[in-house]
Design a protein around this motif. Structure first.
Motif, PDB file in Angstrom:
ATOM      1  N   ALA A 178       3.774  -7.054   4.196  1.00 26.60           N
ATOM      2  CA  ALA A 178       4.488  -6.759   5.438  1.00 26.60           C
ATOM      3  C   ALA A 178       4.308  -7.941   6.374  1.00 26.60           C
ATOM      4  N   ASP A 179       5.413  -8.510   6.830  1.00 27.72           N
ATOM      5  CA  ASP A 179       5.342  -9.700   7.673  1.00 27.72           C
ATOM      6  C   ASP A 179       4.744  -9.353   9.033  1.00 27.72           C
ATOM      7  N   GLY A 180       3.751 -10.144   9.431  1.00 25.92           N
ATOM      8  CA  GLY A 180       3.054  -9.883  10.687  1.00 25.92           C
ATOM      9  C   GLY A 180       3.848 -10.255  11.918  1.00 25.92           C
ATOM     10  N   GLY A 181       4.761 -11.225  11.794  1.00 23.44           N
ATOM     11  CA  GLY A 181       5.555 -11.636  12.944  1.00 23.44           C
ATOM     12  C   GLY A 181       6.516 -10.560  13.399  1.00 23.44           C
ATOM     13  N   ALA A 182       7.150  -9.894  12.423  1.00 20.08           N
ATOM     14  CA  ALA A 182       8.065  -8.801  12.758  1.00 20.08           C
ATOM     15  C   ALA A 182       7.311  -7.573  13.238  1.00 20.08           C
ATOM     16  N   GLY A 183       6.012  -7.549  12.945  1.00 18.92           N
ATOM     17  CA  GLY A 183       5.184  -6.401  13.310  1.00 18.92           C
ATOM     18  C   GLY A 183       5.142  -5.393  12.190  1.00 18.92           C
ATOM     19  N   TYR A 184       3.985  -4.761  12.002  1.00 24.41           N
ATOM     20  CA  TYR A 184       3.890  -3.686  11.019  1.00 24.41           C
ATOM     21  C   TYR A 184       3.170  -2.497  11.653  1.00 24.41           C
ATOM     22  N   VAL A 185       3.457  -1.320  11.112  1.00 20.42           N
ATOM     23  CA  VAL A 185       2.969  -0.060  11.690  1.00 20.42           C
ATOM     24  C   VAL A 185       2.235   0.733  10.615  1.00 20.42           C
ATOM     25  N   ILE A 186       1.080   1.279  10.991  1.00 23.86           N
ATOM     26  CA  ILE A 186       0.334   2.142  10.070  1.00 23.86           C
ATOM     27  C   ILE A 186       0.066   3.487  10.747  1.00 23.86           C
ATOM     28  N   SER A 187      -0.094   4.507   9.940  1.00 23.54           N
ATOM     29  CA  SER A 187      -0.372   5.847  10.443  1.00 23.54           C
ATOM     30  C   SER A 187      -1.847   5.976  10.823  1.00 23.54           C
ATOM     31  N   LYS A 188      -2.172   7.057  11.522  1.00 15.64           N
ATOM     32  CA  LYS A 188      -3.576   7.296  11.896  1.00 15.64           C
ATOM     33  C   LYS A 188      -4.446   7.465  10.647  1.00 15.64           C
ATOM     34  N   ALA A 189      -3.911   8.145   9.645  1.00 15.38           N
ATOM     35  CA  ALA A 189      -4.683   8.320   8.405  1.00 15.38           C
ATOM     36  C   ALA A 189      -4.979   6.976   7.752  1.00 15.38           C
ATOM     37  N   THR A 190      -4.024   6.055   7.828  1.00 12.77           N
ATOM     38  CA  THR A 190      -4.224   4.724   7.249  1.00 12.77           C
ATOM     39  C   THR A 190      -5.284   3.948   8.028  1.00 12.77           C
ATOM     40  N   LEU A 191      -5.231   4.011   9.352  1.00 11.26           N
ATOM     41  CA  LEU A 191      -6.244   3.333  10.163  1.00 11.26           C
ATOM     42  C   LEU A 191      -7.637   3.852   9.842  1.00 11.26           C
ATOM     43  N   ARG A 192      -7.742   5.150   9.709  1.00 10.21           N
ATOM     44  CA  ARG A 192      -9.047   5.741   9.417  1.00 10.21           C
ATOM     45  C   ARG A 192      -9.581   5.247   8.067  1.00 10.21           C
ATOM     46  N   LYS A 193      -8.735   5.252   7.052  1.00  9.44           N
ATOM     47  CA  LYS A 193      -9.180   4.825   5.720  1.00  9.44           C
ATOM     48  C   LYS A 193      -9.451   3.320   5.691  1.00  9.44           C
ATOM     49  N   LEU A 194      -8.660   2.553   6.440  1.00 14.94           N
ATOM     50  CA  LEU A 194      -8.862   1.106   6.493  1.00 14.94           C
ATOM     51  C   LEU A 194     -10.256   0.774   7.015  1.00 14.94           C
ATOM     52  N   VAL A 195     -10.625   1.401   8.122  1.00 15.67           N
ATOM     53  CA  VAL A 195     -11.904   1.062   8.763  1.00 15.67           C
ATOM     54  C   VAL A 195     -13.082   1.734   8.069  1.00 15.67           C
ATOM     55  N   VAL A 224     -13.313   2.873   4.985  1.00 15.25           N
ATOM     56  CA  VAL A 224     -13.492   2.556   3.562  1.00 15.25           C
ATOM     57  C   VAL A 224     -13.203   1.086   3.270  1.00 15.25           C
ATOM     58  N   GLY A 225     -12.000   0.657   3.584  1.00 12.94           N
ATOM     59  CA  GLY A 225     -11.546  -0.661   3.157  1.00 12.94           C
ATOM     60  C   GLY A 225     -12.341  -1.833   3.702  1.00 12.94           C
ATOM     61  N   LEU A 226     -12.507  -1.891   5.012  1.00 11.80           N
ATOM     62  CA  LEU A 226     -13.169  -3.046   5.624  1.00 11.80           C
ATOM     63  C   LEU A 226     -14.663  -3.100   5.320  1.00 11.80           C
ATOM     64  N   LYS A 227     -15.205  -2.026   4.758  1.00 12.28           N
ATOM     65  CA  LYS A 227     -16.626  -2.003   4.386  1.00 12.28           C
ATOM     66  C   LYS A 227     -16.841  -2.369   2.919  1.00 12.28           C
ATOM     67  N   SER A 287     -10.889  -8.269   2.026  1.00 12.25           N
ATOM     68  CA  SER A 287     -11.621  -9.523   2.166  1.00 12.25           C
ATOM     69  C   SER A 287     -12.620  -9.462   3.314  1.00 12.25           C
ATOM     70  N   GLN A 288     -13.826  -9.930   3.042  1.00 13.35           N
ATOM     71  CA  GLN A 288     -14.876  -9.954   4.069  1.00 13.35           C
ATOM     72  C   GLN A 288     -14.898 -11.282   4.818  1.00 13.35           C
TER      73      GLN A 288
END
Length: 315
Positions: free
Chosen positions: A189-206, A208-211, A217-218
């Motif tokens: 997803a191109d960052g310049g055009a902007g991308y949108v994630i749901s609340k469930a995605t934000l929760r799982k990203l932080v 699970v994913g970022l850990k 990527s760390q």
């Protein structure tokens, strides 16, 4: 007898004079230009345009749907004051919460300081820190979370309309989907055009994913949109089709003018995930975002979209 006859003649003359005056005034009025009045079409158009400012509030009063709450954040630098002011005074005031994040704050404290290294090569580190900050302080302030650049213009009402039928408890990503020039089988997803994630995605990203280094990527370096998309893909987040029901694009990573001018370079068309459409039918009527927009153009778009009132009149 003579006196009565004179009275009768005078009365008849008086009536004739009244008739002449009436006919003369009527002819005069008909000869004057008539004042145009607004048609019902004009009234309806004005009502629709007036309602454009915050249509989600109006819709909420007419239906049982809850308003779509959107938080948008922009990773930036403290010296980009002109761009940030333009965003704040135009489309930024229409989201439920707007955040500007950088490595340090500015004089009027409108930029949130993060403990990150400044520089384009460290943008992934800044975006990671931004999502962690939003998760910690603002996860309950919105249902959808958008990352945009400081030269992105967003038509927030259309974004709300696109998201109103989606379930924020499900994993999903929206944005302009493009291919990696070095590997056309990989998309992001191109960052310049902007991308949108749901609340469930934000929760799982932080949570699970970022850990987990095997998922996200760390490192601090990296192209944030490519790295983020790869991370979300490993987390099982689907990249939804962000085009409208007619297959027309709603997110634009490059100038929309190029699509209307039919001047999109071949190498840019090559990496688009969906077919490139150029000319007058290029773009969705429900356009959401445009990249590469200067501050002056942001004010111009805001004027054309929210202040111009087309008048439809009929004589």
């Amino acid at each position: 007898m003579v006196l009565q006859l004179k009275k009768s003649v005078a009365f008849v003359l008086f009536l004739c004079l009244q008739i002449v005056l009436f006919l003369g005034m009527n002819r005069l009025l008909l000869s004057l230009p008539r004042k145009c009045t607004e048609t019902s079409e004009s009234t309806d158009l004005s009502s629709r345009l007036a309602g454009r400012r915050e249509p989600h509030i109006k819709e909420a009063s007419l239906t049982d749907k809850e308003p779509v709450r959107i938080l948008c954040f922009i990773p930036t630098t403290p010296d980009n004051g002109e761009r940030l002011t333009a965003v704040r005074e135009t489309w930024g005031k229409r989201v439920d919460k707007m955040l500007f994040l950088s490595s340090e704050t500015n004089q009027n404290q409108t930029i949130i300081s993060l403990n990150v290294t400044e520089g384009r090569h460290f943008l992934w580190g800044k975006v990671k820190a931004a999502f962690k900050y939003i998760y910690k302080h603002h996860i309950n302030d919105a249902d959808w979370f958008m990352k945009a650049d400081d030269d992105t213009y967003v038509i927030v009402e259309n974004l709300r309309k696109m998201l109103e039928r989606e379930n924020t408890t499900q994993l999903m990503l929206f944005g302009d989907r493009v291919k990696n020039p070095n590997n056309l089988n990989v998309t992001h997803a191109d960052g310049g055009a902007g991308y949108v994630i749901s609340k469930a995605t934000l929760r799982k990203l932080v949570e699970v994913g970022l850990k987990n280094a095997s998922l996200c990527s760390q490192r601090e370096q990296g192209n944030e949109d490519v790295t983020m998309s790869r991370c979300l893909e490993r987390l099982g987040v689907p990249h939804r089709d962000s085009r409208d029901d007619h297959g027309k694009h709603r997110f634009f990573r490059i100038s929309v003018e190029m699509y209307f001018d039919m001047s999109v370079p071949k190498y840019k068309r090559k990496i688009e995930y969906y077919p490139t459409v150029q000319g007058k039918d290029c773009c969705s009527e429900n356009l959401v975002s445009m990249h590469k927009i200067s501050p002056s153009k942001m004010y111009m778009f805001d004027y054309l979209l929210y202040k111009v009132r087309p008048q439809s009149q009929r004589c």
